[in-house]
Write an enzyme that holds these catalytic residues in place. Structure first.
Site, PDB file in Angstrom:
ATOM      1  N   ASP A   1       0.865  -1.178   0.000  1.00 55.87           N
ATOM      2  CA  ASP A   1       0.000   0.000   0.000  1.00 55.87           C
ATOM      3  C   ASP A   1       0.905   1.232   0.000  1.00 55.87           C
ATOM      4  O   ASP A   1       2.132   1.124  -0.169  1.00 55.87           O
ATOM      5  CB  ASP A   1      -1.000  -0.042   1.174  1.00 55.87           C
ATOM      6  CG  ASP A   1      -0.360   0.227   2.530  1.00 55.87           C
ATOM      7  OD1 ASP A   1       0.883   0.386   2.601  1.00 55.87           O
ATOM      8  OD2 ASP A   1      -1.105   0.300   3.532  1.00 55.87           O
TER       9      ASP A   1
ATOM     10  N   HIS B   1      11.910 -22.525   9.752  1.00 55.29           N
ATOM     11  CA  HIS B   1      10.973 -23.219  10.654  1.00 55.29           C
ATOM     12  C   HIS B   1       9.511 -23.152  10.216  1.00 55.29           C
ATOM     13  O   HIS B   1       8.771 -24.094  10.430  1.00 55.29           O
ATOM     14  CB  HIS B   1      11.093 -22.652  12.075  1.00 55.29           C
ATOM     15  CG  HIS B   1      12.365 -23.062  12.756  1.00 55.29           C
ATOM     16  ND1 HIS B   1      12.591 -22.878  14.101  1.00 55.29           N
ATOM     17  CD2 HIS B   1      13.498 -23.644  12.283  1.00 55.29           C
ATOM     18  CE1 HIS B   1      13.799 -23.334  14.422  1.00 55.29           C
ATOM     19  NE2 HIS B   1      14.380 -23.791  13.333  1.00 55.29           N
TER      20      HIS B   1
ATOM     21  N   ARG C   1      10.632 -31.940  12.262  1.00 60.45           N
ATOM     22  CA  ARG C   1       9.640 -31.624  13.306  1.00 60.45           C
ATOM     23  C   ARG C   1       8.816 -30.393  12.952  1.00 60.45           C
ATOM     24  O   ARG C   1       7.678 -30.247  13.409  1.00 60.45           O
ATOM     25  CB  ARG C   1      10.316 -31.430  14.663  1.00 60.45           C
ATOM     26  CG  ARG C   1      11.188 -30.190  14.770  1.00 60.45           C
ATOM     27  CD  ARG C   1      11.936 -30.143  16.105  1.00 60.45           C
ATOM     28  NE  ARG C   1      12.617 -28.883  16.330  1.00 60.45           N
ATOM     29  CZ  ARG C   1      13.783 -28.556  15.779  1.00 60.45           C
ATOM     30  NH1 ARG C   1      14.394 -29.388  14.944  1.00 60.45           N
ATOM     31  NH2 ARG C   1      14.364 -27.391  16.057  1.00 60.45           N
ATOM     32  N   HIS C   2       9.377 -29.522  12.112  1.00 62.62           N
ATOM     33  CA  HIS C   2       8.639 -28.308  11.730  1.00 62.62           C
ATOM     34  C   HIS C   2       7.462 -28.641  10.815  1.00 62.62           C
ATOM     35  O   HIS C   2       6.448 -27.952  10.831  1.00 62.62           O
ATOM     36  CB  HIS C   2       9.589 -27.304  11.072  1.00 62.62           C
ATOM     37  CG  HIS C   2      10.729 -26.955  11.962  1.00 62.62           C
ATOM     38  ND1 HIS C   2      10.557 -26.299  13.160  1.00 62.62           N
ATOM     39  CD2 HIS C   2      12.055 -27.239  11.871  1.00 62.62           C
ATOM     40  CE1 HIS C   2      11.735 -26.173  13.756  1.00 62.62           C
ATOM     41  NE2 HIS C   2      12.661 -26.738  13.004  1.00 62.62           N
TER      42      HIS C   2
ATOM     43  N   THR D   1       3.358  -0.994   8.557  1.00 66.37           N
ATOM     44  CA  THR D   1       3.996  -1.829   9.583  1.00 66.37           C
ATOM     45  C   THR D   1       4.265  -3.257   9.111  1.00 66.37           C
ATOM     46  O   THR D   1       4.985  -3.998   9.786  1.00 66.37           O
ATOM     47  CB  THR D   1       3.077  -1.942  10.811  1.00 66.37           C
ATOM     48  OG1 THR D   1       1.820  -2.488  10.353  1.00 66.37           O
ATOM     49  CG2 THR D   1       2.840  -0.599  11.468  1.00 66.37           C
ATOM     50  N   GLY D   2       3.623  -3.663   8.047  1.00 67.29           N
ATOM     51  CA  GLY D   2       3.651  -5.069   7.613  1.00 67.29           C
ATOM     52  C   GLY D   2       2.532  -5.870   8.261  1.00 67.29           C
ATOM     53  O   GLY D   2       2.256  -7.001   7.857  1.00 67.29           O
TER      54      GLY D   2
ATOM     55  N   CYS E   1       3.431  -2.786   3.893  1.00 64.55           N
ATOM     56  CA  CYS E   1       2.508  -1.695   4.254  1.00 64.55           C
ATOM     57  C   CYS E   1       3.241  -0.851   5.284  1.00 64.55           C
ATOM     58  O   CYS E   1       4.474  -0.935   5.384  1.00 64.55           O
ATOM     59  CB  CYS E   1       1.149  -2.218   4.719  1.00 64.55           C
ATOM     60  SG  CYS E   1       1.101  -3.081   6.294  1.00 64.55           S
TER      61      CYS E   1
HETATM   62  C1  RB5 Z   1      -1.904   2.898   6.369  1.00 66.25           C
HETATM   63  O1  RB5 Z   1      -1.904   4.173   6.921  1.00 66.25           O
HETATM   64  C2  RB5 Z   1      -1.450   1.888   7.411  1.00 66.25           C
HETATM   65  O2  RB5 Z   1      -2.471   1.663   8.316  1.00 66.25           O
HETATM   66  C3  RB5 Z   1      -1.041   0.600   6.726  1.00 66.25           C
HETATM   67  O3  RB5 Z   1      -0.021   0.848   5.826  1.00 66.25           O
HETATM   68  C4  RB5 Z   1      -0.519  -0.507   7.635  1.00 66.25           C
HETATM   69  O4  RB5 Z   1       0.472  -0.043   8.477  1.00 66.25           O
HETATM   70  C5  RB5 Z   1      -1.529  -1.296   8.346  1.00 66.25           C
HETATM   71  O5  RB5 Z   1      -1.230  -2.258   9.064  1.00 66.25           O
END
Ligand code: RB5
Length: 149
Positions: free
Chosen positions: A8, A98, A132-133, A67-68, A65
């Site tokens: 995004d 793993h 095991r994984h 934070t991912g 994104c």
């Molecule tokens: C977008 O502002 C933000 O919420 C998105 O990129 C992401 O961090 C969501 O988890």
């Protein structure tokens, strides 16, 4: 190796470094968007990449994104996807060894493009250990089979 990527507006800052790194590693990159920094909804791209991987059209995926987190949660709603948020090379390597993560998710507001590049490389070159994984991955698949249609 065909790798689907998606992001995004919060993750797009990492895209050039991720594409360059994957291509240097010999991967074919399939860029499923977004393509500008205009605000978009991350579930759209999490779903696109997850479907490309789950269908076998692509071998694995990289999502980005802010934070991912949101984009990985979205991808994990697709059956067969094991999308892992990773913030450093140790996590990246271990989630292949793993968890056999078929998608990694990065945060454009968490890591730099240089760190993203190192993270993608660590995940890409690591190998799944099985053993095991695999029993544990089978247990995850059992949960999917119980709750997914
Ligand atoms: C977008 O502002 C933000 O919420 C998105 O990129 C992401 O961090 C969501 O988890």
């Amino acid at each position: 190796m065909k790798i689907a990527i998606g992001c995004d507006h919060g993750g797009i800052v990492l895209k050039p470094a991720v594409i360059r790194t994957l291509e240097e590693l010999g991967a074919e990159v399939v860029d499923l968007g977004t393509y500008t920094d205009e605000s978009v909804d991350y579930p759209v791209y999490g779903q696109k990449v997850a479907e490309a991987v789950a269908s076998g059209e692509c071998d694995a995926g990289v999502l980005m994104c802010g934070t991912g987190i949101g984009i990985s949660i979205s991808a994990n709603k697709v059956k067969g996807i094991r999308a892992a948020v990773v913030t450093n090379t140790f996590m990246a390597e271990m989630t292949k060894r793993h968890n056999n993560a078929n998608i990694i998710a990065l945060g454009g507001r968490v890591v730099t493009p240089e760190e993203a590049s190192d993270i993608v490389k660590a995940w890409f070159v690591a190998e799944y250990e099985g053993g095991r994984h695999q029993r544990r991955l089978d247990m995850i698949a059992d949960i999917e089979n119980k709750y997914f249609k």
